[in-house]
Design an enzyme around this catalytic site. Structure first.
Site, PDB file in Angstrom:
ATOM      1  N   LYS A  22       0.843  -1.206   0.000  1.00  0.00           N
ATOM      2  CA  LYS A  22       0.000   0.000   0.000  1.00  0.00           C
ATOM      3  C   LYS A  22       0.876   1.254   0.000  1.00  0.00           C
ATOM      4  CE  LYS A  22      -1.540   1.593   4.085  1.00  0.00           C
ATOM      5  NZ  LYS A  22      -1.242   2.999   4.372  1.00  0.00           N
ATOM      6  N   ASN A  23       1.916   1.266   0.865  1.00  0.00           N
ATOM      7  CA  ASN A  23       2.716   2.479   1.015  1.00  0.00           C
ATOM      8  C   ASN A  23       3.638   2.749  -0.175  1.00  0.00           C
ATOM      9  OD1 ASN A  23       1.463   2.995   3.390  1.00  0.00           O
ATOM     10  ND2 ASN A  23       3.218   2.527   4.704  1.00  0.00           N
ATOM     11  N   ARG A  95      -3.938  10.766   5.009  1.00  0.00           N
ATOM     12  CA  ARG A  95      -2.866  11.761   5.006  1.00  0.00           C
ATOM     13  C   ARG A  95      -2.007  11.692   3.746  1.00  0.00           C
ATOM     14  NH1 ARG A  95      -0.310  14.137   8.929  1.00  0.00           N
ATOM     15  NH2 ARG A  95       1.562  13.483   7.856  1.00  0.00           N
ATOM     16  N   CYS A 119      -4.084  13.131  13.680  1.00  0.00           N
ATOM     17  CA  CYS A 119      -4.717  11.848  13.448  1.00  0.00           C
ATOM     18  C   CYS A 119      -4.543  11.047  14.717  1.00  0.00           C
ATOM     19  CB  CYS A 119      -4.114  11.130  12.252  1.00  0.00           C
ATOM     20  SG  CYS A 119      -2.459  10.520  12.570  1.00  0.00           S
ATOM     21  N   ARG A 124       1.455  14.620  13.573  1.00  0.00           N
ATOM     22  CA  ARG A 124       1.981  14.359  12.215  1.00  0.00           C
ATOM     23  C   ARG A 124       1.940  15.578  11.285  1.00  0.00           C
ATOM     24  NH1 ARG A 124      -0.367   8.612  10.281  1.00  0.00           N
ATOM     25  NH2 ARG A 124       1.466   8.500   9.001  1.00  0.00           N
ATOM     26  N   PRO A 125       2.770  16.569  11.543  1.00  0.00           N
ATOM     27  CA  PRO A 125       2.789  17.771  10.701  1.00  0.00           C
ATOM     28  C   PRO A 125       3.374  17.488   9.316  1.00  0.00           C
ATOM     29  CG  PRO A 125       4.603  17.824  12.265  1.00  0.00           C
ATOM     30  CD  PRO A 125       3.797  16.599  12.589  1.00  0.00           C
ATOM     31  N   ASP A 127       5.455  19.998   7.939  1.00  0.00           N
ATOM     32  CA  ASP A 127       6.395  21.106   7.800  1.00  0.00           C
ATOM     33  C   ASP A 127       7.613  20.755   6.943  1.00  0.00           C
ATOM     34  OD1 ASP A 127       6.860  19.368  10.032  1.00  0.00           O
ATOM     35  OD2 ASP A 127       8.465  20.700  10.694  1.00  0.00           O
ATOM     36  N   LEU A 128       8.089  19.509   7.021  1.00  0.00           N
ATOM     37  CA  LEU A 128       9.283  19.154   6.238  1.00  0.00           C
ATOM     38  C   LEU A 128       8.987  19.164   4.742  1.00  0.00           C
ATOM     39  CD1 LEU A 128      10.638  16.236   8.473  1.00  0.00           C
ATOM     40  CD2 LEU A 128      11.339  18.639   8.458  1.00  0.00           C
ATOM     41  N   ASP A 309       5.305   0.471  11.851  1.00  0.00           N
ATOM     42  CA  ASP A 309       4.078  -0.168  11.352  1.00  0.00           C
ATOM     43  C   ASP A 309       3.970  -1.645  11.757  1.00  0.00           C
ATOM     44  OD1 ASP A 309       3.244   2.176  10.263  1.00  0.00           O
ATOM     45  OD2 ASP A 309       3.642   1.642   8.174  1.00  0.00           O
ATOM     46  N   ILE A 331       8.871   6.838  16.707  1.00  0.00           N
ATOM     47  CA  ILE A 331       8.495   7.555  15.483  1.00  0.00           C
ATOM     48  C   ILE A 331       7.234   8.403  15.705  1.00  0.00           C
ATOM     49  CG2 ILE A 331       7.966   7.343  13.006  1.00  0.00           C
ATOM     50  CD1 ILE A 331      10.710   6.211  13.634  1.00  0.00           C
ATOM     51  N   ARG A 401      -8.515  -0.277   5.134  1.00  0.00           N
ATOM     52  CA  ARG A 401      -7.668   0.744   4.516  1.00  0.00           C
ATOM     53  C   ARG A 401      -6.363   0.142   4.017  1.00  0.00           C
ATOM     54  NH1 ARG A 401      -6.491   5.789   8.008  1.00  0.00           N
ATOM     55  NH2 ARG A 401      -5.264   6.072   6.128  1.00  0.00           N
TER      56      ARG A 401
HETATM   57  C1  UD1 Z   1       4.775   6.791   6.316  1.00  0.00           C
HETATM   58  C2  UD1 Z   1       3.875   5.585   6.160  1.00  0.00           C
HETATM   59  C3  UD1 Z   1       3.366   5.112   7.521  1.00  0.00           C
HETATM   60  C4  UD1 Z   1       4.564   4.852   8.441  1.00  0.00           C
HETATM   61  C5  UD1 Z   1       5.491   6.063   8.495  1.00  0.00           C
HETATM   62  C6  UD1 Z   1       6.756   5.812   9.279  1.00  0.00           C
HETATM   63  C7  UD1 Z   1       2.868   5.933   3.978  1.00  0.00           C
HETATM   64  C8  UD1 Z   1       1.662   6.266   3.200  1.00  0.00           C
HETATM   65  N1  UD1 Z   1       2.745   5.955   5.304  1.00  0.00           N
HETATM   66  O1  UD1 Z   1       3.987   7.829   6.908  1.00  0.00           O
HETATM   67  O2  UD1 Z   1       2.625   3.908   7.332  1.00  0.00           O
HETATM   68  O3  UD1 Z   1       4.092   4.584   9.761  1.00  0.00           O
HETATM   69  O4  UD1 Z   1       5.867   6.451   7.158  1.00  0.00           O
HETATM   70  O5  UD1 Z   1       7.443   4.716   8.762  1.00  0.00           O
HETATM   71  O6  UD1 Z   1       3.898   5.623   3.431  1.00  0.00           O
HETATM   72  N2  UD1 Z   1       7.191  14.497  10.501  1.00  0.00           N
HETATM   73  C9  UD1 Z   1       7.346  15.832  10.787  1.00  0.00           C
HETATM   74  N3  UD1 Z   1       7.180  16.740   9.767  1.00  0.00           N
HETATM   75  C10 UD1 Z   1       6.894  16.348   8.493  1.00  0.00           C
HETATM   76  C11 UD1 Z   1       6.755  14.979   8.219  1.00  0.00           C
HETATM   77  C12 UD1 Z   1       6.909  14.065   9.250  1.00  0.00           C
HETATM   78  O7  UD1 Z   1       7.611  16.225  11.926  1.00  0.00           O
HETATM   79  O8  UD1 Z   1       6.764  17.222   7.626  1.00  0.00           O
HETATM   80  C13 UD1 Z   1       7.361  13.510  11.590  1.00  0.00           C
HETATM   81  C14 UD1 Z   1       6.095  12.704  11.843  1.00  0.00           C
HETATM   82  O9  UD1 Z   1       5.214  13.346  12.709  1.00  0.00           O
HETATM   83  C15 UD1 Z   1       6.668  11.428  12.434  1.00  0.00           C
HETATM   84  C16 UD1 Z   1       8.010  11.260  11.690  1.00  0.00           C
HETATM   85  O10 UD1 Z   1       8.311  12.548  11.178  1.00  0.00           O
HETATM   86  O11 UD1 Z   1       6.936  11.613  13.808  1.00  0.00           O
HETATM   87  C17 UD1 Z   1       7.990  10.258  10.567  1.00  0.00           C
HETATM   88  O12 UD1 Z   1       6.884  10.502   9.721  1.00  0.00           O
HETATM   89  P1  UD1 Z   1       6.889  10.149   8.162  1.00  0.00           P
HETATM   90  O13 UD1 Z   1       8.061   9.270   7.876  1.00  0.00           O
HETATM   91  O14 UD1 Z   1       6.754  11.401   7.399  1.00  0.00           O
HETATM   92  O15 UD1 Z   1       5.559   9.301   8.045  1.00  0.00           O
HETATM   93  P2  UD1 Z   1       4.502   9.341   6.869  1.00  0.00           P
HETATM   94  O16 UD1 Z   1       5.168   9.597   5.576  1.00  0.00           O
HETATM   95  O17 UD1 Z   1       3.352  10.183   7.275  1.00  0.00           O
END
Ligand code: UD1
Length: 421
Positions: A22-23, A95, A119, A124-125, A127-128, A309, A331, A401
């Site tokens: 899925k991811n 998301r 969520c 889960r912002p 910002d990056l 996950d 995480i 999902r």
């Molecule tokens: C993806 C996966 C999800 C998995 C996660 C971590 C998909 C669709 N989803 O989610 O199943 O649990 O990776 O392996 O692929 N963060 C920030 N700012 C940002 C982005 C992220 O602070 O702009 C933080 C998040 O809150 C979290 C960490 O970084 O604490 C990792 O998140 P991220 O790797 O971005 O997860 P997703 O891509 O949302």
């Protein structure tokens, strides 16, 4: 709302075929927005999140057609973009909808994408994602809960360093950089196999990317991308989940269509816990090595570390292991929603901040429980399969999902599982 009713205590035996990830499918569908030529994807899992992503790109102008023959074949074609907006009702539910931001900006220099908000597993912002796009020349405003992004003169290459790896931000910026002027370097990039899969697709479309699977990605922008055929890699989280299903029930399963090495760090932790994993052609076989499971400590980390996950599923396994296991989540905040539900089934767990101390019990007992997020829900299914008696799991839409045909796959290897409307 559907419920799952499971009567536990049956060792699972037989073969489970793993679906596409899925991811990896979600960013691949977003990547199809980068070109006006057809992108054909195979091994796309039939899950609700994929249907939501398809609905979103269809709103943006993509025609999505299922091709007969091999399972999960989809043809995506976006001659032109008819809209640049990912609306709140879609982003709120999934998301990963924010993954259209990079491709839209790269292709037409404009995007309007709802902010995802919080969520169940934390704030889960994004910002990056936004800071990276700004460095590539995008102007970004937050208006009425939406990200409004513009790059009237196109995006340009940039050096982007993440304070911590983010899967979604790496994917969004990768896609944006493929059509930017000049070279982009992403430092401290996520290294997940799903990123490598996206890079394979983008390169097949004509992108120039180096460093996939390492923490530095270098993307040299090209003026256009073309069509491609791409097969989505197997779902390592689904494979890990069924491996745990075999171990927790004391059964033995053959996992098909997923190489053992895809389990990564989970493979080592399962072995330490007394689970035997044997490589087979096109997959692996899994069961307990000598009948006893041992408590093993686990800390979730970005890839190649132990996947967040799989944390909930591993915790379910530790509930019936001998001794104690300390499970630490680094995480996401608040990713222990399965704990009170597992405790309703007789598990002994104490949470201190980001760590959960699990003391193994002889047997779990069936109980009515509630699913909260995707992986928490499946951990309750695993616990129920091992538990004595009947478990009723409510709110199972989370499972739909991300797990293709969960109850069919489990029933085929002997589980007593039924979906009740
Ligand atoms: C993806 C996966 C999800 C998995 C996660 C971590 C998909 C669709 N989803 O989610 O199943 O649990 O990776 O392996 O692929 N963060 C920030 N700012 C940002 C982005 C992220 O602070 O702009 C933080 C998040 O809150 C979290 C960490 O970084 O604490 C990792 O998140 P991220 O790797 O971005 O997860 P997703 O891509 O949302």
């Amino acid at each position: 709302m559907d419920r799952l009713v499971i009567t536990g205590g049956i060792p699972l035996r037989g073969t489970v075929r793993i679906s596409g990830a899925k991811n990896a499918a979600l960013p691949a569908i977003a990547a199809a927005l980068l070109t006006d030529e057809p992108v054909e994807l195979a091994n796309v899992p039939d899950v609700v999140d994929v249907a939501s992503m398809l609905r979103l790109v269809q709103r943006l102008g993509t025609s999505a057609t299922h091709i007969g023959g091999a399972p999960g074949r989809i043809r995506l074609l976006t001659p032109e973009l008819l809209s640049i907006e990912a609306p709140y009702d879609l982003v709120r539910r999934m998301r990963a909808s924010v993954l259209v931001l990079g491709p839209l900006l790269a292709r037409v220099g404009r995007a309007r994408v709802s902010l995802p908000g919080g969520c169940a597993i934390g704030p889960r912002p994004i910002d990056l994602h936004l800071k990276g796009l700004e460095r590539m020349g995008a102007q970004i405003d937050l208006v009425d809960g939406y990200v409004e992004a513009r790059a009237p003169d196109g995006l340009h290459g940039a050096e982007i360093e993440f304070p911590q790896p983010s899967v979604g931000a790496t994917e969004n910026l990768l896609m944006a950089a493929t059509l930017a002027r000049g070279t982009t370097r992403i430092v401290n990039a996520a290294r997940e196999p799903e990123i490598v899969d996206l890079v394979r697709l983008l390169c097949a479309m004509g992108a120039r990317i180096e460093g996939a699977g390492t923490s530095i990605l270098e993307i040299e922008g090209v003026s256009r991308l073309g069509g491609a055929h791409h097969t989505i890699l197997p779902d390592r989280i689904e494979a890990g989940t069924y491996a745990i299903a075999a171990a927790i029930t004391g059964g033995r399963l053959t996992i098909e269509q997923a190489p053992l090495e895809l389990l990564g760090a989970a493979r080592d932790k399962l072995c330490e816990a007394g689970v035997e994993l044997v490589e087979r052609e096109n997959g692996f076989e899994v069961g307990r090595a000598n009948g006893i499971l041992e408590g093993v400590d686990v800390m979730t980390r970005p890839y190649p570390g132990f996947a967040t996950d799989l944390q909930a599923q591993f915790m379910a396994l530790m509930c019936v292991a001998r001794g104690a296991a300390m499970i630490t989540e680094t995480i996401f905040e608040n990713r222990f929603m399965h704990v009170p539900e597992l405790m309703r089934m007789g598990a002994k767990i104490t949470v201190h901040g980001g760590s959960a101390l699990v003391r193994g019990v002889e047997r779990l007992k069936g109980a009515p429980v509630m699913a909260t997020d995707l992986r928490a829900s499946v951990s309750l299914v695993l616990a129920a399969l091992a538990a004595e008696g009947r478990t009723e799991i409510n709110r199972i839409y989370h499972l739909d999902r991300g797990y293709e045909a969960l109850e069919r796959k489990l029933a085929a290897v002997g589980a007593r599982i039924e979906r009740v409307p």
